[in-house]
Design a protein around this motif. Structure first.
Motif, mmCIF file in Angstrom:
data_model
loop_
_atom_site.group_PDB
_atom_site.id
_atom_site.type_symbol
_atom_site.label_atom_id
_atom_site.label_comp_id
_atom_site.label_asym_id
_atom_site.label_seq_id
_atom_site.Cartn_x
_atom_site.Cartn_y
_atom_site.Cartn_z
ATOM 1 N N PHE A 159 30.623 34.830 83.042
ATOM 2 C CA PHE A 159 29.639 34.088 82.254
ATOM 3 C C PHE A 159 28.342 33.921 83.039
ATOM 4 O O PHE A 159 27.250 34.099 82.492
ATOM 5 C CB PHE A 159 30.202 32.715 81.864
ATOM 6 N N ASP A 204 25.478 31.460 78.645
ATOM 7 C CA ASP A 204 26.529 32.394 78.262
ATOM 8 C C ASP A 204 27.815 31.582 78.205
ATOM 9 O O ASP A 204 28.193 30.945 79.188
ATOM 10 C CB ASP A 204 26.667 33.550 79.245
ATOM 11 N N GLU A 240 24.643 42.774 77.949
ATOM 12 C CA GLU A 240 25.400 41.885 78.838
ATOM 13 C C GLU A 240 26.511 42.703 79.477
ATOM 14 O O GLU A 240 27.555 42.933 78.888
ATOM 15 C CB GLU A 240 25.949 40.701 78.042
ATOM 16 N N SER A 267 18.138 33.113 74.010
ATOM 17 C CA SER A 267 19.215 33.253 73.033
ATOM 18 C C SER A 267 18.631 33.435 71.639
ATOM 19 O O SER A 267 17.585 32.872 71.320
ATOM 20 C CB SER A 267 20.112 32.010 73.046
ATOM 21 N N ASN A 324 26.335 37.269 83.146
ATOM 22 C CA ASN A 324 25.644 37.601 81.895
ATOM 23 C C ASN A 324 24.502 36.636 81.601
ATOM 24 O O ASN A 324 23.452 37.035 81.086
ATOM 25 C CB ASN A 324 26.648 37.613 80.738
ATOM 26 N N ALA A 325 24.691 35.355 81.931
ATOM 27 C CA ALA A 325 23.606 34.399 81.739
ATOM 28 C C ALA A 325 22.418 34.750 82.629
ATOM 29 O O ALA A 325 21.259 34.624 82.217
ATOM 30 C CB ALA A 325 24.091 32.984 82.030
#
Length: 207
Positions: free
Chosen positions: A57, A80, A52, A19, A60-61
């Protein structure tokens, strides 16, 4: 939930956080350092953020965690997360950050919160929730994923200067303060990220 019947455990050492968000970096570092993990962010390593492209979630994570792990040769953790409003059909959801995007680059969450409020105000239902997906990835492509949620209501105008993102417009169930007003320790005790992390820690972190 874990991506395998027998989750893979991490050994103490360096863990890359996939991140560029400094707020997430602070929160995740506070969670993992007691387990003997040393957090380094992809931003500090000069790695770009991958696109992404998933509609969940966890999806994408997983993209972010795998990109960071393969790019560094180290285990990586990706978060995410997003804010959802029932009156908006769950939006902004996985597009939470996109709602804050500025035409010239950067993000304006005050603008994004105003947009959410303007669209949701005509509806009586003020139900809202935060979701956090955490995915651990290893350089060989193995992943473990976990998801946590916290429910509550949205408010406007925003209240408080703590937290980040949409925190100032969310009041969790049983509370009177927004995440933006809460002491960080109080927020971490009940947040979507804390709930996802509790599952991850039980399954994958050193005991």
């Amino acid at each position: 939930m874990p991506s395998s019947a027998s989750p893979r455990r991490l050994a103490p050492g360096r863990l890359v956080l996939a991140s560029h968000n400094q707020g997430k970096l602070r929160e995740v570092a506070a969670l993992v350092t007691p387990y003997g993990m040393e957090i380094v962010s992809v931003a500090a390593l000069g790695l770009p953020e991958p696109a992404e492209t998933e509609n969940s979630f966890l999806g994408n994570a997983r993209i972010k965690a795998l990109a960071a792990s393969r790019g560094t040769g180290l285990p990586a953790l990706a978060d995410d997360s997003g804010f959802s409003v029932a009156a908006l059909g769950g939006d902004p959801g996985v597009r939470t950050a996109d709602w804050a995007e500025l035409p010239g680059g950067g993000r304006d969450y005050v603008m994004a919160m105003a947009k959410v409020a303007a669209l949701a105000a005509p509806h009586a239902d003020r139900t809202a929730w935060f979701t956090c997906a955490l995915v651990l990835a290893w350089p060989d492509g193995h992943t473990e994923g976990f998801e946590g949620k916290v429910h509550g209501t949205w408010v406007h105008p925003p209240r408080g200067t703590r937290g980040f993102g949409y925190d100032p417009m969310f009041v969790p169930e049983g509370a009177t303060e927004t995440f933006g007003e809460m002491d960080p320790v109080a927020k971490h005790a009940i947040s979507h990220r804390a709930r996802a992390f509790a599952l991850l820690a039980a399954a994958c972190l050193p005991g």
